[in-house]
Design a protein around this motif. Structure first.
Motif, short mmCIF file in Angstrom:
data_model
loop_
_atom_site.label_atom_id
_atom_site.label_comp_id
_atom_site.label_asym_id
_atom_site.label_seq_id
_atom_site.Cartn_x
_atom_site.Cartn_y
_atom_site.Cartn_z
N THR A 401 -5.55 11.15 16.17
CA THR A 401 -4.19 11.65 16.43
C THR A 401 -4.20 12.87 17.34
OG1 THR A 401 -4.13 13.16 14.54
CG2 THR A 401 -3.50 10.89 14.12
N VAL A 402 -5.39 13.33 17.73
CA VAL A 402 -5.48 14.50 18.61
C VAL A 402 -5.54 13.98 20.05
CG1 VAL A 402 -6.82 16.57 19.20
CG2 VAL A 402 -6.67 15.81 16.81
N SER A 403 -4.44 14.14 20.79
CA SER A 403 -4.35 13.53 22.13
C SER A 403 -5.37 14.10 23.11
CB SER A 403 -2.95 13.73 22.70
OG SER A 403 -2.03 12.91 22.04
N ASP A 404 -5.87 15.30 22.83
CA ASP A 404 -6.85 15.88 23.75
C ASP A 404 -8.28 15.44 23.44
OD1 ASP A 404 -5.29 17.34 25.61
OD2 ASP A 404 -4.78 18.75 24.03
N LEU A 405 -8.45 14.55 22.45
CA LEU A 405 -9.77 13.99 22.17
C LEU A 405 -9.83 12.55 22.69
CD1 LEU A 405 -10.53 15.14 18.49
CD2 LEU A 405 -11.70 15.88 20.57
N PRO A 406 -10.97 12.14 23.26
CA PRO A 406 -11.09 10.73 23.66
C PRO A 406 -11.21 9.85 22.43
CG PRO A 406 -13.19 11.87 23.95
CD PRO A 406 -12.20 12.91 23.50
N PHE A 407 -10.55 8.69 22.44
CA PHE A 407 -10.68 7.75 21.33
C PHE A 407 -11.36 6.49 21.83
CE2 PHE A 407 -8.83 4.23 18.74
CZ PHE A 407 -9.63 4.49 17.64
N GLY A 408 -12.51 6.18 21.25
CA GLY A 408 -13.22 4.98 21.64
C GLY A 408 -14.51 4.85 20.86
N GLY A 409 -15.20 3.72 21.08
CA GLY A 409 -16.42 3.47 20.35
C GLY A 409 -17.65 3.64 21.23
N VAL A 410 -18.79 3.30 20.65
CA VAL A 410 -20.06 3.36 21.38
C VAL A 410 -20.91 2.20 20.88
CG1 VAL A 410 -20.94 5.07 19.70
CG2 VAL A 410 -22.07 4.83 21.92
N GLY A 411 -21.63 1.54 21.79
CA GLY A 411 -22.43 0.39 21.38
C GLY A 411 -21.55 -0.70 20.83
N GLU A 412 -21.89 -1.18 19.65
CA GLU A 412 -21.16 -2.31 19.04
C GLU A 412 -19.70 -1.95 18.72
OE1 GLU A 412 -21.35 -6.35 17.98
OE2 GLU A 412 -22.96 -5.16 18.87
N SER A 413 -19.37 -0.67 18.63
CA SER A 413 -17.98 -0.30 18.31
C SER A 413 -17.12 -0.13 19.57
CB SER A 413 -17.91 0.94 17.42
OG SER A 413 -18.57 2.04 18.00
N GLY A 414 -17.70 -0.36 20.74
CA GLY A 414 -16.86 -0.38 21.93
C GLY A 414 -17.44 0.36 23.10
N THR A 415 -16.70 0.29 24.20
CA THR A 415 -17.13 0.99 25.41
C THR A 415 -15.89 1.54 26.12
OG1 THR A 415 -18.31 0.76 27.48
CG2 THR A 415 -17.20 -1.19 26.73
N GLY A 416 -15.96 2.80 26.54
CA GLY A 416 -14.81 3.44 27.15
C GLY A 416 -13.97 4.14 26.10
N SER A 417 -12.99 4.89 26.56
CA SER A 417 -12.12 5.61 25.63
C SER A 417 -10.78 5.84 26.29
CB SER A 417 -12.75 6.93 25.20
OG SER A 417 -12.91 7.76 26.33
N TYR A 418 -9.80 6.28 25.50
CA TYR A 418 -8.48 6.60 26.05
C TYR A 418 -7.81 7.65 25.20
CZ TYR A 418 -5.97 3.37 22.77
OH TYR A 418 -5.45 2.73 21.69
N HIS A 419 -6.51 7.85 25.43
CA HIS A 419 -5.63 8.89 24.86
C HIS A 419 -5.63 10.08 25.81
CE1 HIS A 419 -5.73 7.56 20.32
NE2 HIS A 419 -5.11 6.71 21.12
N GLY A 420 -4.41 10.63 25.96
CA GLY A 420 -4.25 11.84 26.77
C GLY A 420 -4.89 11.69 28.15
N ARG A 421 -5.59 12.73 28.59
CA ARG A 421 -6.16 12.69 29.93
C ARG A 421 -7.29 11.66 30.04
NH1 ARG A 421 -8.08 17.74 32.44
NH2 ARG A 421 -8.59 16.21 34.01
N TYR A 422 -7.85 11.24 28.90
CA TYR A 422 -8.89 10.21 28.94
C TYR A 422 -8.30 8.86 29.33
CZ TYR A 422 -11.44 14.02 26.99
OH TYR A 422 -11.99 15.25 26.82
N SER A 423 -6.99 8.67 29.11
CA SER A 423 -6.34 7.45 29.60
C SER A 423 -6.27 7.47 31.13
CB SER A 423 -4.93 7.30 29.01
OG SER A 423 -5.00 7.01 27.63
N ILE A 424 -6.08 8.65 31.69
CA ILE A 424 -6.06 8.75 33.16
C ILE A 424 -7.45 8.38 33.70
CG2 ILE A 424 -5.66 10.28 35.15
CD1 ILE A 424 -3.16 9.67 33.41
N GLU A 425 -8.49 8.88 33.01
CA GLU A 425 -9.86 8.50 33.41
C GLU A 425 -10.07 6.99 33.29
OE1 GLU A 425 -12.39 10.50 34.37
OE2 GLU A 425 -11.42 12.47 34.04
N ALA A 426 -9.57 6.41 32.20
CA ALA A 426 -9.82 4.99 31.94
C ALA A 426 -9.12 4.10 32.97
CB ALA A 426 -9.32 4.63 30.52
N PHE A 427 -7.90 4.49 33.38
CA PHE A 427 -7.07 3.59 34.18
C PHE A 427 -6.98 4.02 35.65
CE2 PHE A 427 -5.24 2.91 29.84
CZ PHE A 427 -5.57 1.57 29.73
#
Ligand code: NAD
Length: 439
Positions: A401-427
């Motif tokens: 719920t903290v928009s300034d933290l990236p949300f995503g997994g690593v390895g089997e739990s996922g690749t990449g992240s989003y939320h807040g400015r990390y969504s700008i990085e992702a997209f």
């Protein structure tokens, strides 16, 4: 469903790509306008959305507001407040041999983004990525989950009412429809769901060299140290685990603790369940239902994996499984072989912290790892010696719920992240620009 005939995926993508090529999505004012539309869609239709979520998952209106609708509104507001600053080109120093030149990075929209969402938070997990994609200046195809049919239908009605069809398109359906979409060339595919389908998505995207974000799941452990205030821990574990009847990707999947702490925790977990959901959670308005019979059958088959501390009751017709805590659970029991994704909390015993760290590292990297410990040394050791998508020290779920933290997994739990400015990085594509004077 809306009444318009469904466009062929190729035509849909061509139309959305033409919008990007026109440059129309790039100006800040256009991006904020689109985000405003999404905000209005959510706030002006909260009733229809909460009704649909109640029909699909038995979520209370209050929970739907908190975890779905207001969640995305907050994400949009945070983005609107900072987007200008996030998009500003960033100057970079140049080496001496290029003295006089100027270097910078700038964010370019990727183009047409496909967002494929799951059923468990069917509003949040469709529209939070859509918000990020629009903020980054893209156009979007949004594919809701067919397993939350009421929510999918409402979104399919609302999206065309708020967005021009050449900016955001919605495509409903299951495997055949998604497979047809994935045959097209997108500029990014953002998938939330399980790892098996994640592989299908990654393979299809690879055909076009399309980058992917994969928001997957897995078993997120909760390590409880003997020195922790166990009443507080029990209350927080119950709140995090049984929200949405355990159908939360970052829910604590199982408790990892030493035998003495396990014994002490058992009655406290039972008391915390009763405090939150009453003596009979079946009649609690705050308690959700299992999404469908297939998941109900999968989950009830896991109930025999240990000694029942609390819960165990279930009713197939009502898709109800009581909040359940299991003790004396063997590490190789059925409930420990797959992500639970339901209201069953096993307690697995390990002798000490070293064994807990080994237990985590012997398995797939989790989406979240939780530690309840009064010892800074213990918290630091887990942070340094394990790998997980996110690490929650003292409180499950809240990190997402903290928009300034990236949300995503690593390895089997996922690749990449989003939320807040990390969504700008992702997209976005971060483009390198070097300007050398001609004279
Ligand atoms: P799901 O069954 O709704 O599937 C997700 C999406 O994949 C749907 O839109 C569906 O239509 C599509 N799909 C299914 N089969 C497909 C195929 N063969 N080809 C193409 N598309 C296909 O949801 P699910 O997978 O049951 O979701 C639960 C999983 O998602 C859990 O593992 C959970 O941990 C994970 N999850 C992760 C996050 C996160 O943010 N990391 C969030 C929620 C859920």
């Amino acid at each position: 469903m809306n009444d318009r005939p469904a466009a062929r995926p190729a035509d849909l993508v061509a139309r959305l790509r033409a919008t990007v090529r026109s440059g129309g999505t790039r100006p800040l004012a256009r991006r904020t306008e689109q985000l405003g539309r999404l905000r209005a869609l959510l706030t002006e239709n909260a009733g229809a959305l909460t009704d649909a979520l109640a029909a699909d998952l038995g979520k209370s209106a209050q929970e739907s507001m908190r975890t779905e609708i207001d969640f995305v509104v907050r994400e949009i507001d945070h983005t609107l407040a900072h987007l200008d600053a996030w998009l500003r080109p960033e100057p970079a120093p140049v080496p001496a041999r290029l003295a006089g030149a100027r270097a910078r990075t700038q964010y370019d929209p990727l183009g047409v983004v496909l967002v494929i969402a799951p059923w468990n938070y069917p509003v949040q997990l469709l529209l939070a990525p859509v918000a990020g994609a629009l903020a980054a200046g893209n156009t979007v195809v949004a594919k809701p989950s067919e397993l939350a049919p009421a929510t999918s239908a409402v979104l399919a009605r609302l999206i065309p009412a708020y967005f021009a069809p050449d900016v955001v398109a919605v495509v409903e359906g299951g495997v055949p429809e998604t497979t047809a979409l994935l045959a097209e060339r997108f500029d990014h595919v953002f998938y939330t769901g399980n790892g098996t389908v994640g592989r299908v998505v990654a393979r299809a995207a690879a055909e076009h060299l399309t980058p992917v974000t994969l928001e997957l799941g897995g078993k997120s452990p909760a390590f409880v140290d003997a020195d922790a205030d166990l009443a507080v821990v029990a209350e927080r574990l119950v709140a995090g685990k049984f929200l949405n009847a355990g159908q939360t990707c970052v829910a604590p999947d199982y408790v990892l603790t030493d035998p003495g702490t396990a014994r002490a925790l058992e009655p406290l977990l039972a008391a915390a369940v009763e405090a939150r959901y009453g003596a009979d959670p079946a009649v609690s308005p705050a308690y959700s239902r299992i999404v469908d019979e297939r998941h109900f059958d999968r989950l009830t088959a896991l109930l025999g994996s240990g000694r029942t501390v609390v819960g165990g009751a279930h009713d197939r017709a009502g898709r109800y499984i009581a909040p359940t805590v299991l003790a004396d659970v063997a590490p190789d029991s059925p409930v420990m072989r797959e992500e639970i994704f339901g209201p069953i909390l096993p307690i697995v015993e390990v002798p000490d912290l070293d064994a807990a760290i080994d237990f985590v590292n012997d398995r797939d990297k989790p989406l979240a790892l939780y530690v309840f410990s009064g010892s800074a040394e213990t918290r630091d050791r887990v942070a340094a010696e394990t790998s997980s998508g996110g690490l929650g020290l003292g409180l499950p779920l809240a990190h997402l719920t903290v928009s300034d933290l990236p949300f995503g997994g690593v390895g089997e739990s996922g690749t990449g992240s989003y939320h807040g400015r990390y969504s700008i990085e992702a997209f976005s594509h971060r483009k390198a620009v070097l300007e050398v004077p001609l004279g």
